[in-house]
Design an enzyme around this catalytic site. Sequence first.
Site, PDB file in Angstrom:
ATOM      1  N   GLU A  98     -36.943 -96.387 -93.225  1.00  0.00           N
ATOM      2  CA  GLU A  98     -37.525 -95.445 -92.278  1.00  0.00           C
ATOM      3  C   GLU A  98     -39.001 -95.752 -92.031  1.00  0.00           C
ATOM      4  OE1 GLU A  98     -38.313 -92.089 -89.826  1.00  0.00           O
ATOM      5  OE2 GLU A  98     -36.613 -93.403 -90.207  1.00  0.00           O
ATOM      6  N   HIS A 118     -39.562 -98.938 -90.056  1.00  0.00           N
ATOM      7  CA  HIS A 118     -39.255 -98.675 -88.644  1.00  0.00           C
ATOM      8  C   HIS A 118     -40.436 -98.002 -87.957  1.00  0.00           C
ATOM      9  CE1 HIS A 118     -37.289 -96.176 -85.377  1.00  0.00           C
ATOM     10  NE2 HIS A 118     -37.067 -97.412 -85.000  1.00  0.00           N
ATOM     11  N   HIS A 156     -34.484 -89.750 -78.371  1.00  0.00           N
ATOM     12  CA  HIS A 156     -35.235 -90.836 -79.004  1.00  0.00           C
ATOM     13  C   HIS A 156     -34.575 -92.182 -78.726  1.00  0.00           C
ATOM     14  CE1 HIS A 156     -38.299 -92.347 -81.567  1.00  0.00           C
ATOM     15  NE2 HIS A 156     -37.525 -92.663 -82.573  1.00  0.00           N
ATOM     16  N   HIS A 159     -16.637 -89.954 -74.556  1.00  0.00           N
ATOM     17  CA  HIS A 159     -17.248 -91.282 -74.670  1.00  0.00           C
ATOM     18  C   HIS A 159     -16.240 -92.373 -74.300  1.00  0.00           C
ATOM     19  CE1 HIS A 159     -20.112 -94.238 -75.876  1.00  0.00           C
ATOM     20  NE2 HIS A 159     -19.432 -94.655 -76.928  1.00  0.00           N
ATOM     21  N   HIS A 184     -23.283-102.712 -82.057  1.00  0.00           N
ATOM     22  CA  HIS A 184     -22.872-101.940 -80.879  1.00  0.00           C
ATOM     23  C   HIS A 184     -24.105-101.413 -80.142  1.00  0.00           C
ATOM     24  CE1 HIS A 184     -19.942 -99.974 -78.418  1.00  0.00           C
ATOM     25  NE2 HIS A 184     -20.291 -98.749 -78.766  1.00  0.00           N
TER      26      HIS A 184
END
Length: 381
Positions: free
Chosen positions: A76, A79, A187, A296, A353
């Site tokens: 985290e 990032h 985000h 989806h 993905h």
Amino acid sequence: MRNPVTPFRLAAFTALLAFFVIVFGAFVRLSDAGLSCPDWPTCYGKATWPGHAGEIARANEAFPDRPFETHKAWREQVHRMLAGTLGTLVFALALVAAWPRRAHVAALLGAALAAAAGVALYMKAHHGASALLFAFAFAAPLAVAAILPRAWPWRIAVAAFGVVVFQAALGMWTVTLLLKPIVVMGHLLGGLLTFSLLAAVTLALAARTAPTDAQRRLRPIIVAALVLLSLQIALGGWTSANYAALACGADFPTCAGSWWPQTDFREGFVLWRGVGVNYEGGVLDAAARAAIQIAHRLGALVVFGHVLATAILAWRRGLRANAAAVAMLLCTQVALGILNVKLLLPLPVATAHNGVAALLLFSLIALLVRVVPPVAVDRRA
């Protein structure tokens, strides 16, 4: 002497970093590390993360509801560091785009200072004042972009700085609002928008070839493909944020043994829920998650049909390299989506993905740039 760091190189490197931040961010989110640092922008009060036994003990004492986990916290915080570096580079690119117009440069510098002050005030729990400063830091670059008397790639470069500021705020709210789905999805979309803007700038600065009349007529079809893909990515983000990726188990193309299982679309698509709820792991029941997963999948069918048709038309009108890239990435993305279900969401496949979604977006932007006339831009300043 000419500066070797040309705007094109700066834009290209920044776009590449934006792509890496998106992929790494997906890795962080999918490995359940999104709340591994309970504070922001520090991690348990440190610029990096606790490393020694004493620091870990103090961290656990300060945040008893969130025990420190090294293997998650570093992901985290790294990032966040990468995102901060990206923001700095986007700011530099915006300054290059606005230079040497002093009023515009001053506005961008003011926006950067406002964002920095907003972070400082947020850390001191002055949330209202922080929000006002972030709002100014977001709006000022957009205003500069609107009035900047330069070609559109430079205006987009300036606008990208405003988007990055808003991304920083969304990253902050992702932590403080405990993975609220609408914020997590926003985000993701903000990251992809940042990447898309930087990609458009890079591709426009490199463009040399004028399109034929037949190629120009592809523009509305490509724009529609971009809109549909963006909506599908938003659906994917909503699926991930609500932990609905495995709502059908490992069943495909059916869902939980049925072509149309019990679903609750109304509950599944409530965008705003109460503040203070911890959304880690999801809060929806099986029917609501199944509704999200079904939506989806249906969206994927629509996008696949339109984007494939777009690639075929582009191929027939001489844009074969671009068309082949779009078709290849489209098929890869569909295959990865199916593998996510059949293999029960393995981390490498799920991360890929997200990455291929960004590349597919890039390929459509590249196709769009090919069908618009190249702009006269000074590529050195």
